[in-house]
Scaffold this motif. Structure first.
Motif, PDB file in Angstrom:
ATOM      1  N   ARG A  63     -14.129   1.969  -2.477  1.00  0.00           N
ATOM      2  CA  ARG A  63     -14.786   0.879  -2.175  1.00  0.00           C
ATOM      3  C   ARG A  63     -16.238   1.351  -2.360  1.00  0.00           C
ATOM      4  NH1 ARG A  63     -12.024  -2.399   1.403  1.00  0.00           N
ATOM      5  NH2 ARG A  63     -13.715  -3.020   2.732  1.00  0.00           N
ATOM      6  N   PRO A  64     -17.313   0.457  -2.347  1.00  0.00           N
ATOM      7  CA  PRO A  64     -18.789   0.674  -2.846  1.00  0.00           C
ATOM      8  C   PRO A  64     -19.334   1.794  -1.921  1.00  0.00           C
ATOM      9  CG  PRO A  64     -18.402  -1.677  -2.611  1.00  0.00           C
ATOM     10  CD  PRO A  64     -17.220  -1.070  -2.050  1.00  0.00           C
ATOM     11  N   GLU A  69      -9.981   2.034   1.795  1.00  0.00           N
ATOM     12  CA  GLU A  69      -9.365   1.426   2.876  1.00  0.00           C
ATOM     13  C   GLU A  69      -8.226   2.035   3.514  1.00  0.00           C
ATOM     14  OE1 GLU A  69      -9.443  -0.656   6.139  1.00  0.00           O
ATOM     15  OE2 GLU A  69     -10.848  -1.136   4.482  1.00  0.00           O
ATOM     16  N   TYR A  70      -7.514   2.730   2.824  1.00  0.00           N
ATOM     17  CA  TYR A  70      -6.338   3.613   3.166  1.00  0.00           C
ATOM     18  C   TYR A  70      -6.552   4.888   3.527  1.00  0.00           C
ATOM     19  CZ  TYR A  70      -6.198   4.714  -1.838  1.00  0.00           C
ATOM     20  OH  TYR A  70      -6.626   4.961  -3.172  1.00  0.00           O
ATOM     21  N   ASP A  71      -7.623   5.656   3.465  1.00  0.00           N
ATOM     22  CA  ASP A  71      -8.062   7.022   3.645  1.00  0.00           C
ATOM     23  C   ASP A  71      -7.731   7.700   5.073  1.00  0.00           C
ATOM     24  OD1 ASP A  71      -8.908   7.662   1.204  1.00  0.00           O
ATOM     25  OD2 ASP A  71     -10.917   7.512   1.623  1.00  0.00           O
ATOM     26  N   ARG A  89      -4.569  -2.154  -1.442  1.00  0.00           N
ATOM     27  CA  ARG A  89      -5.057  -3.653  -1.957  1.00  0.00           C
ATOM     28  C   ARG A  89      -6.094  -3.886  -1.554  1.00  0.00           C
ATOM     29  NH1 ARG A  89      -0.023  -2.323  -2.245  1.00  0.00           N
ATOM     30  NH2 ARG A  89       1.476  -3.313  -3.817  1.00  0.00           N
ATOM     31  N   ASN A  90      -7.124  -2.998  -0.716  1.00  0.00           N
ATOM     32  CA  ASN A  90      -8.389  -3.342  -0.036  1.00  0.00           C
ATOM     33  C   ASN A  90      -7.997  -4.398   0.996  1.00  0.00           C
ATOM     34  OD1 ASN A  90      -9.903  -1.408  -1.027  1.00  0.00           O
ATOM     35  ND2 ASN A  90     -10.749  -2.745  -2.827  1.00  0.00           N
ATOM     36  N   MET A  91      -6.954  -4.257   1.539  1.00  0.00           N
ATOM     37  CA  MET A  91      -6.707  -5.249   2.895  1.00  0.00           C
ATOM     38  C   MET A  91      -6.777  -4.493   4.091  1.00  0.00           C
ATOM     39  SD  MET A  91      -3.541  -7.275   1.152  1.00  0.00           S
ATOM     40  CE  MET A  91      -3.663  -8.557   2.493  1.00  0.00           C
ATOM     41  N   CYS A 174     -10.359  -5.143  -6.667  1.00  0.00           N
ATOM     42  CA  CYS A 174     -11.588  -4.404  -7.153  1.00  0.00           C
ATOM     43  C   CYS A 174     -12.608  -5.501  -7.255  1.00  0.00           C
ATOM     44  CB  CYS A 174     -11.047  -4.068  -8.592  1.00  0.00           C
ATOM     45  SG  CYS A 174      -9.856  -2.686  -8.973  1.00  0.00           S
ATOM     46  N   ILE A 175     -12.441  -6.609  -6.746  1.00  0.00           N
ATOM     47  CA  ILE A 175     -13.675  -7.679  -7.075  1.00  0.00           C
ATOM     48  C   ILE A 175     -14.598  -7.333  -6.031  1.00  0.00           C
ATOM     49  CG2 ILE A 175     -14.323  -9.818  -6.526  1.00  0.00           C
ATOM     50  CD1 ILE A 175     -11.532 -10.852  -7.248  1.00  0.00           C
ATOM     51  N   ALA A 176     -15.937  -7.418  -6.557  1.00  0.00           N
ATOM     52  CA  ALA A 176     -17.117  -6.733  -5.886  1.00  0.00           C
ATOM     53  C   ALA A 176     -17.406  -7.870  -4.657  1.00  0.00           C
ATOM     54  CB  ALA A 176     -18.398  -6.577  -6.666  1.00  0.00           C
ATOM     55  N   GLY A 177     -18.171  -7.409  -3.627  1.00  0.00           N
ATOM     56  CA  GLY A 177     -18.360  -8.065  -2.314  1.00  0.00           C
ATOM     57  C   GLY A 177     -18.977  -9.565  -2.624  1.00  0.00           C
TER      58      GLY A 177
END
Length: 228
Positions: A63-64, A69-71, A89-91, A174-177
Motif C-alpha cells: 500500500r502507499p 493490509e494483511y501484514d 486483495r486490499n480489503m 492495485c488501483i491508486a486511491g
C-alpha cells in the motif's frame, strides 16, 4: 503461522497430493516440504512457490504507506488466514463484510465481528467459508479443506449471489486511491441505475438521483394553498 502445516496437508490431500508429490510439482526438496507439513514455519519464498501449484494468487503489492493490509494477520488459525486472503486483495474488514453481504448475501456483519474471526475469538462457520468462496474466487472444496469444515454440497450459491466478481476484486487491488475514489463514485451511480434488479435489503437509500421536490409539490403541501 503454527497451523499452516495442517492447512497445507488438508489442501494437498484435497488435490490428491502428499508432501513428496507436491515437492516434485514445485521443484523443492522433499525434506523441506515434509518439515512444513510437520509444523515448521514456511518462508515467504516457499509460499510464493506453492501458491501457483494450487492455483492461488500471490501478491507482493504494498500500500502507499508501505503497509500491506494483511501484514497484521500472522496469527494461529484459519480465521487469520481468511483475513490475509481478504487483505491480499486490499480489503480491510469493513470492505470484506460489505462484499460478503452484497455478493453472497452473508450477514450483514460488522467489521468488528469479522475481526473476531481473524483473532480466533469467533469460530469460522461453514456459511462464512461458502460466502468467502464467491468473494475470493477460491474453489469451495479447497477453501473448505483449509478451514477444515464441511460445506453443504446441495446448497448451491445463495439467491442474488454474484459469482463472477472475484476476478474484478483481484484486478482492482492495485488501483491508486484517487482512481478508486472515481470508481466508487461511478459505481454508486450505476448502483442506483440498477436498483430495480437488487434485493430490497441491498438497495441504497441515499438521495442520489432522487427527483427533486418541485415547487408545485411544495404548493400542494401548503395548507393555505390547499384551502384556496
Amino acid at each position: 503461522m503454527p497451523d499452516f502445516g495442517g492447512m497445507l496437508s488438508r489442501l494437498a490431500a484435497q488435490r490428491g497430493l502428499d508432501a513428496r508429490a507436491l515437492a516434485r510439482a514445485v521443484d523443492l526438496p522433499n525434506t523441506e516440504l515434509t518439515a512444513v507439513f510437520g509444523g515448521r514455519q514456511p518462508s515467504a519464498s516457499l509460499l510464493r512457490q506453492l501458491a501457483p501449484a494450487f492455483g492461488l494468487h500471490t501478491s507482493a503489492d504494498v500500500r502507499p504507506g508501505g503497509e500491506r493490509e494483511y501484514d497484521r494477520w500472522f496469527q494461529p488459525g484459519f480465521g487469520a488466514v481468511l483475513m490475509r486472503l481478504f487483505g491480499n486483495r486490499n480489503m480491510p474488514a469493513i470492505q470484506a463484510v460489505k462484499a460478503l453481504f452484497m455478493l453472497a448475501s452473508f450477514g450483514p456483519w460488522s467489521p468488528s465481528t469479522l475481526n473476531l474471526v481473524g483473532h480466533g475469538r469467533k469460530d469460522v462457520s461453514a456459511e462464512l467459508v461458502a460466502a468467502s468462496v464467491l468473494v475470493l474466487g477460491i474453489p469451495a472444496c479447497d477453501l473448505a479443506a483449509m478451514a477444515d469444515v464441511r460445506l453443504d454440497e446441495q446448497a448451491g450459491p445463495p439467491e442474488y449471489a454474484i459469482s463472477d466478481a472475484s476476478a474484478l476484486i483481484w484486478e482492482a487491488r492495485c488501483i491508486a486511491g484517487a482512481q478508486m475514489a472515481q470508481l466508487n463514485e461511478l459505481s454508486h451511480v450505476l448502483y442506483h441505475h440498477c436498483s430495480e434488479f437488487l434485493h430490497p435489503l441491498k438497495a441504497c437509500s441515499c438521495s442520489l438521483l432522487r427527483e427533486p421536490l418541485t415547487s408545485g409539490a411544495e404548493d400542494e403541501s401548503d395548507p393555505e394553498h390547499a384551502a384556496g
